[in-house]
Design a protein around this motif. Structure first.
Motif, PDB file in Angstrom:
ATOM      1  N   ALA A 138       0.827  -1.207   0.000  1.00  0.00           N
ATOM      2  CA  ALA A 138       0.000   0.000   0.000  1.00  0.00           C
ATOM      3  C   ALA A 138       0.858   1.254   0.000  1.00  0.00           C
ATOM      4  O   ALA A 138       0.601   2.211  -0.754  1.00  0.00           O
ATOM      5  CB  ALA A 138      -0.927  -0.006   1.220  1.00  0.00           C
ATOM      6  N   ALA A 139       1.900   1.284   0.834  1.00  0.00           N
ATOM      7  CA  ALA A 139       2.774   2.452   0.893  1.00  0.00           C
ATOM      8  C   ALA A 139       3.574   2.610  -0.399  1.00  0.00           C
ATOM      9  O   ALA A 139       3.762   3.723  -0.898  1.00  0.00           O
ATOM     10  CB  ALA A 139       3.715   2.332   2.087  1.00  0.00           C
ATOM     11  N   PHE A 140       4.036   1.508  -0.944  1.00  0.00           N
ATOM     12  CA  PHE A 140       4.837   1.565  -2.168  1.00  0.00           C
ATOM     13  C   PHE A 140       4.033   2.121  -3.330  1.00  0.00           C
ATOM     14  O   PHE A 140       4.494   3.024  -4.043  1.00  0.00           O
ATOM     15  CB  PHE A 140       5.339   0.161  -2.513  1.00  0.00           C
ATOM     16  CG  PHE A 140       5.995   0.060  -3.858  1.00  0.00           C
ATOM     17  CD1 PHE A 140       7.299   0.485  -4.042  1.00  0.00           C
ATOM     18  CD2 PHE A 140       5.300  -0.447  -4.952  1.00  0.00           C
ATOM     19  CE1 PHE A 140       7.903   0.409  -5.288  1.00  0.00           C
ATOM     20  CE2 PHE A 140       5.894  -0.531  -6.195  1.00  0.00           C
ATOM     21  CZ  PHE A 140       7.201  -0.098  -6.368  1.00  0.00           C
ATOM     22  N   LEU A 141       2.834   1.605  -3.556  1.00  0.00           N
ATOM     23  CA  LEU A 141       2.040   2.023  -4.708  1.00  0.00           C
ATOM     24  C   LEU A 141       1.645   3.494  -4.614  1.00  0.00           C
ATOM     25  O   LEU A 141       1.551   4.186  -5.628  1.00  0.00           O
ATOM     26  CB  LEU A 141       0.794   1.141  -4.819  1.00  0.00           C
ATOM     27  CG  LEU A 141       1.058  -0.324  -5.183  1.00  0.00           C
ATOM     28  CD1 LEU A 141      -0.227  -1.138  -5.124  1.00  0.00           C
ATOM     29  CD2 LEU A 141       1.693  -0.432  -6.560  1.00  0.00           C
ATOM     30  N   SER A 142       1.404   3.979  -3.391  1.00  0.00           N
ATOM     31  CA  SER A 142       1.047   5.393  -3.228  1.00  0.00           C
ATOM     32  C   SER A 142       2.248   6.297  -3.466  1.00  0.00           C
ATOM     33  O   SER A 142       2.131   7.354  -4.094  1.00  0.00           O
ATOM     34  CB  SER A 142       0.476   5.632  -1.826  1.00  0.00           C
ATOM     35  OG  SER A 142      -0.690   4.867  -1.610  1.00  0.00           O
ATOM     36  N   SER A 143       3.405   5.897  -2.956  1.00  0.00           N
ATOM     37  CA  SER A 143       4.582   6.761  -3.009  1.00  0.00           C
ATOM     38  C   SER A 143       5.266   6.745  -4.367  1.00  0.00           C
ATOM     39  O   SER A 143       5.800   7.756  -4.814  1.00  0.00           O
ATOM     40  CB  SER A 143       5.574   6.344  -1.920  1.00  0.00           C
ATOM     41  OG  SER A 143       4.999   6.458  -0.644  1.00  0.00           O
ATOM     42  N   VAL A 144       5.278   5.586  -5.040  1.00  0.00           N
ATOM     43  CA  VAL A 144       6.011   5.503  -6.303  1.00  0.00           C
ATOM     44  C   VAL A 144       5.359   6.371  -7.375  1.00  0.00           C
ATOM     45  O   VAL A 144       6.046   6.997  -8.195  1.00  0.00           O
ATOM     46  CB  VAL A 144       6.126   4.031  -6.766  1.00  0.00           C
ATOM     47  CG1 VAL A 144       4.782   3.492  -7.231  1.00  0.00           C
ATOM     48  CG2 VAL A 144       7.157   3.898  -7.883  1.00  0.00           C
ATOM     49  N   VAL A 145       4.049   6.447  -7.376  1.00  0.00           N
ATOM     50  CA  VAL A 145       3.362   7.271  -8.370  1.00  0.00           C
ATOM     51  C   VAL A 145       3.686   8.747  -8.159  1.00  0.00           C
ATOM     52  O   VAL A 145       3.948   9.489  -9.109  1.00  0.00           O
ATOM     53  CB  VAL A 145       1.841   7.028  -8.311  1.00  0.00           C
ATOM     54  CG1 VAL A 145       1.102   8.003  -9.216  1.00  0.00           C
ATOM     55  CG2 VAL A 145       1.510   5.599  -8.716  1.00  0.00           C
ATOM     56  N   SER A 146       3.675   9.188  -6.898  1.00  0.00           N
ATOM     57  CA  SER A 146       3.975  10.591  -6.617  1.00  0.00           C
ATOM     58  C   SER A 146       5.415  10.940  -6.987  1.00  0.00           C
ATOM     59  O   SER A 146       5.690  12.014  -7.527  1.00  0.00           O
ATOM     60  CB  SER A 146       3.722  10.889  -5.140  1.00  0.00           C
ATOM     61  OG  SER A 146       2.358  10.746  -4.828  1.00  0.00           O
ATOM     62  N   THR A 147       6.353  10.041  -6.669  1.00  0.00           N
ATOM     63  CA  THR A 147       7.751  10.295  -7.006  1.00  0.00           C
ATOM     64  C   THR A 147       7.938  10.379  -8.518  1.00  0.00           C
ATOM     65  O   THR A 147       8.597  11.298  -9.037  1.00  0.00           O
ATOM     66  CB  THR A 147       8.637   9.187  -6.433  1.00  0.00           C
ATOM     67  OG1 THR A 147       8.431   9.097  -5.020  1.00  0.00           O
ATOM     68  CG2 THR A 147      10.103   9.466  -6.717  1.00  0.00           C
ATOM     69  N   LEU A 186       6.913  13.816  -0.688  1.00  0.00           N
ATOM     70  CA  LEU A 186       6.357  13.929   0.655  1.00  0.00           C
ATOM     71  C   LEU A 186       4.839  13.818   0.645  1.00  0.00           C
ATOM     72  O   LEU A 186       4.246  13.256   1.562  1.00  0.00           O
ATOM     73  CB  LEU A 186       6.799  15.252   1.282  1.00  0.00           C
ATOM     74  CG  LEU A 186       8.300  15.313   1.595  1.00  0.00           C
ATOM     75  CD1 LEU A 186       8.719  16.726   1.972  1.00  0.00           C
ATOM     76  CD2 LEU A 186       8.638  14.354   2.727  1.00  0.00           C
ATOM     77  N   VAL A 187       4.199  14.346  -0.391  1.00  0.00           N
ATOM     78  CA  VAL A 187       2.747  14.168  -0.512  1.00  0.00           C
ATOM     79  C   VAL A 187       2.416  12.686  -0.687  1.00  0.00           C
ATOM     80  O   VAL A 187       1.476  12.159  -0.075  1.00  0.00           O
ATOM     81  CB  VAL A 187       2.199  14.991  -1.695  1.00  0.00           C
ATOM     82  CG1 VAL A 187       0.748  14.609  -1.990  1.00  0.00           C
ATOM     83  CG2 VAL A 187       2.280  16.478  -1.384  1.00  0.00           C
ATOM     84  N   GLY A 188       3.202  11.994  -1.512  1.00  0.00           N
ATOM     85  CA  GLY A 188       2.985  10.565  -1.678  1.00  0.00           C
ATOM     86  C   GLY A 188       3.194   9.802  -0.389  1.00  0.00           C
ATOM     87  O   GLY A 188       2.479   8.827  -0.101  1.00  0.00           O
ATOM     88  N   MET A 189       4.158  10.221   0.420  1.00  0.00           N
ATOM     89  CA  MET A 189       4.387   9.579   1.705  1.00  0.00           C
ATOM     90  C   MET A 189       3.193   9.768   2.637  1.00  0.00           C
ATOM     91  O   MET A 189       2.808   8.834   3.357  1.00  0.00           O
ATOM     92  CB  MET A 189       5.655  10.130   2.343  1.00  0.00           C
ATOM     93  CG  MET A 189       6.929   9.725   1.634  1.00  0.00           C
ATOM     94  SD  MET A 189       8.416  10.525   2.311  1.00  0.00           S
ATOM     95  CE  MET A 189       8.415   9.846   3.981  1.00  0.00           C
TER      96      MET A 189
END
Length: 260
Positions: A138-147, A186-189
């Protein structure tokens, strides 16, 4: 005034928002008390919930459950973000990596992490591994898109200007792309943190021996609504504190950004 010249007016200080926060909290408590007094069957008010919280704190149950959930969330979140940031930079900087990884990334984004829980339990057992894995996902999929979005959104003018001045690709990446992408990361995090808490509660509802979600499931069996409310409040407060910490880091790392 200095040497007959007026000093420029100092910029107005930003008004602190804590009075509104306090007012919002008081209003929420009043609405909660009003709902409890309206006669909704079984709906507990603030006082019974507070008394139940004291009982759970006294016997150590609440702190034990909170520690178990925090450990799972923190581990999965750190692992997910730790992998998402380099993968996102890789996809944003290299078109080949983007073409290879983006279809798979979008495919797994369409599959909710909660849907992976039964498969993870079957393949990994019922210990901590499947719970941490679905939080990681869950954390990976949210953060990778934002990065990734942060890298491709960098103003090309900045990159071209750095190259005109003789900067190498490594320097452009480290001095231009990374700082410009930091707000997106940071928004993705922050989004990934919320997804991590939602996922850990669901995972604990299915297979756990301790945790806030596990305690809610046990309370549901006995129709113990005050205990459920206590767990919900603790989850919200823990998530809020972690989110405020990320927001503070965002303000420190992106102080160069203009804000309203």
């Amino acid at each position: 005034m200095k040497n007959g010249v007026k000093s420029p007016p100092s910029p107005p200080r930003k008004r602190r928002g804590w009075p509104l926060t306090v007012a919002s909290g008081v209003l929420g408590m009043l609405v909660w008390a009003g709902l409890a007094a309206s006669g909704i069957e079984g709906f507990p008010g603030p006082v019974p919930v507070a008394e139940r919280a004291v009982d759970l704190i006294s016997d150590g149950t609440l702190f034990g459950d909170l520690a178990a959930s925090l450990r799972r969330v923190f581990t999965g979140f750190v692992l997910g973000v730790g992998l998402a940031v380099p993968v996102g930079f890789l996809m944003g900087w290299y078109r080949t990596a983007r073409g290879l990884l983006d279809p798979w990334l979008q495919f797994f984004r369409m599959v909710p992490p909660l849907a992976i829980i039964p498969l993870a339990i079957v393949l990994m057992g019922i210990d901590e591994t499947p719970k941490i894995f679905v939080i990681f996902l869950a954390a990976f999929l949210s953060s990778v898109v934002s990065t990734y979005q942060g890298v491709i959104s960098v103003d090309p003018t900045l990159i071209n200007a750095a190259r005109v001045l003789g900067a190498t690709d490594r320097t452009v990446f480290a001095s231009v792309v990374v700082p410009a992408s930091t707000p997106f990361i940071l928004v993705g995090m922050r989004i990934g943190l919320g997804a991590s808490w939602a996922t850990v509660v669901a995972a604990e509802l299915i297979a756990a021996q301790a945790g806030l979600g596990y305690r809610m499931q046990q309370a549901q069996l006995y129709y113990d609504l005050p205990t459920i409310f206590v767990q919900l409040i603790v989850i919200g407060l823990a998530g809020l504190l972690m989110d405020r910490a990320l927001l503070l880091a965002e303000r420190r790392l992106t102080h160069w950004q203009e804000r309203r």
